[in-house]
Design a protein around this motif. Structure first.
Motif, PDB file in Angstrom:
ATOM      1  N   GLN A  34       8.614 -22.423  -0.103  1.00 50.82           N
ATOM      2  CA  GLN A  34       8.334 -21.172   0.594  1.00 50.82           C
ATOM      3  C   GLN A  34       8.112 -20.078  -0.435  1.00 50.82           C
ATOM      4  N   ASP A  35       6.985 -19.369  -0.307  1.00 53.75           N
ATOM      5  CA  ASP A  35       6.639 -18.276  -1.214  1.00 53.75           C
ATOM      6  C   ASP A  35       6.580 -16.971  -0.442  1.00 53.75           C
ATOM      7  N   ASP A  36       7.096 -15.909  -1.041  1.00 54.60           N
ATOM      8  CA  ASP A  36       6.944 -14.554  -0.513  1.00 54.60           C
ATOM      9  C   ASP A  36       6.028 -13.801  -1.466  1.00 54.60           C
ATOM     10  N   VAL A  37       4.914 -13.279  -0.942  1.00 52.76           N
ATOM     11  CA  VAL A  37       3.902 -12.606  -1.755  1.00 52.76           C
ATOM     12  C   VAL A  37       3.802 -11.156  -1.304  1.00 52.76           C
ATOM     13  N   ARG A  38       3.904 -10.232  -2.276  1.00 58.99           N
ATOM     14  CA  ARG A  38       3.743  -8.798  -2.003  1.00 58.99           C
ATOM     15  C   ARG A  38       2.609  -8.267  -2.871  1.00 58.99           C
ATOM     16  N   ILE A  39       1.720  -7.461  -2.262  1.00 57.99           N
ATOM     17  CA  ILE A  39       0.581  -6.892  -2.980  1.00 57.99           C
ATOM     18  C   ILE A  39       0.413  -5.440  -2.572  1.00 57.99           C
ATOM     19  N   GLY A  40       0.193  -4.570  -3.560  1.00 55.95           N
ATOM     20  CA  GLY A  40      -0.111  -3.164  -3.316  1.00 55.95           C
ATOM     21  C   GLY A  40      -1.362  -2.782  -4.095  1.00 55.95           C
ATOM     22  N   SER A  55     -16.272   3.197  -8.644  1.00 56.41           N
ATOM     23  CA  SER A  55     -14.960   2.892  -8.076  1.00 56.41           C
ATOM     24  C   SER A  55     -13.987   2.468  -9.155  1.00 56.41           C
ATOM     25  N   LEU A  56     -12.731   2.862  -8.976  1.00 56.58           N
ATOM     26  CA  LEU A  56     -11.656   2.440  -9.856  1.00 56.58           C
ATOM     27  C   LEU A  56     -10.438   2.161  -8.982  1.00 56.58           C
ATOM     28  N   SER A  57      -9.801   1.002  -9.198  1.00 51.44           N
ATOM     29  CA  SER A  57      -8.622   0.676  -8.409  1.00 51.44           C
ATOM     30  C   SER A  57      -7.585  -0.040  -9.263  1.00 51.44           C
ATOM     31  N   PHE A  58      -6.347   0.040  -8.807  1.00 53.43           N
ATOM     32  CA  PHE A  58      -5.219  -0.605  -9.462  1.00 53.43           C
ATOM     33  C   PHE A  58      -4.513  -1.459  -8.425  1.00 53.43           C
ATOM     34  N   GLU A  59      -4.162  -2.690  -8.815  1.00 57.07           N
ATOM     35  CA  GLU A  59      -3.463  -3.603  -7.915  1.00 57.07           C
ATOM     36  C   GLU A  59      -2.263  -4.199  -8.637  1.00 57.07           C
ATOM     37  N   ALA A  60      -1.145  -4.300  -7.931  1.00 56.26           N
ATOM     38  CA  ALA A  60       0.067  -4.921  -8.468  1.00 56.26           C
ATOM     39  C   ALA A  60       0.626  -5.853  -7.405  1.00 56.26           C
ATOM     40  N   GLY A  61       1.178  -6.954  -7.851  1.00 56.90           N
ATOM     41  CA  GLY A  61       1.730  -7.896  -6.890  1.00 56.90           C
ATOM     42  C   GLY A  61       2.755  -8.812  -7.526  1.00 56.90           C
TER      43      GLY A  61
END
Length: 85
Positions: A34-40, A55-61
């Protein structure tokens, strides 16, 4: 969200639980994973002209798993330039 007529702010948050219920028939395993994945994600788009956008974006997870060595964290920057003809 449109900050101005030429600047757009975007954001996204997600949480997902992935449940791997065992052997599909061609892989021998007894593990229940079981995996829990969080992304913002947050980004901004600037459109100086109708056919040009920047465009410029930042992603963390992160992913947390009950299986050894399947956890990870990441940070990513993305940039795009679009010109329409």
């Amino acid at each position: 969200y449109a900050l101005t007529s030429k600047v757009i702010l975007q954001s996204d948050l997600s949480f997902e639980t992935r449940d791997f219920r065992g052997d599909p028939g061609f892989v021998v395993t007894n593990a229940h994973r079981q995996d829990d994945v969080r992304i913002g994600r947050i980004g901004v788009t600037y459109t100086p002209r109708q056919n040009i956008s920047l465009s410029l974006s930042f992603e963390a997870g992160d992913r947390r798993s009950n299986t050894l060595l399947n956890d990870y964290d990441y940070r990513s920057w993305f940039g795009t330039i679009r010109i329409g003809f």
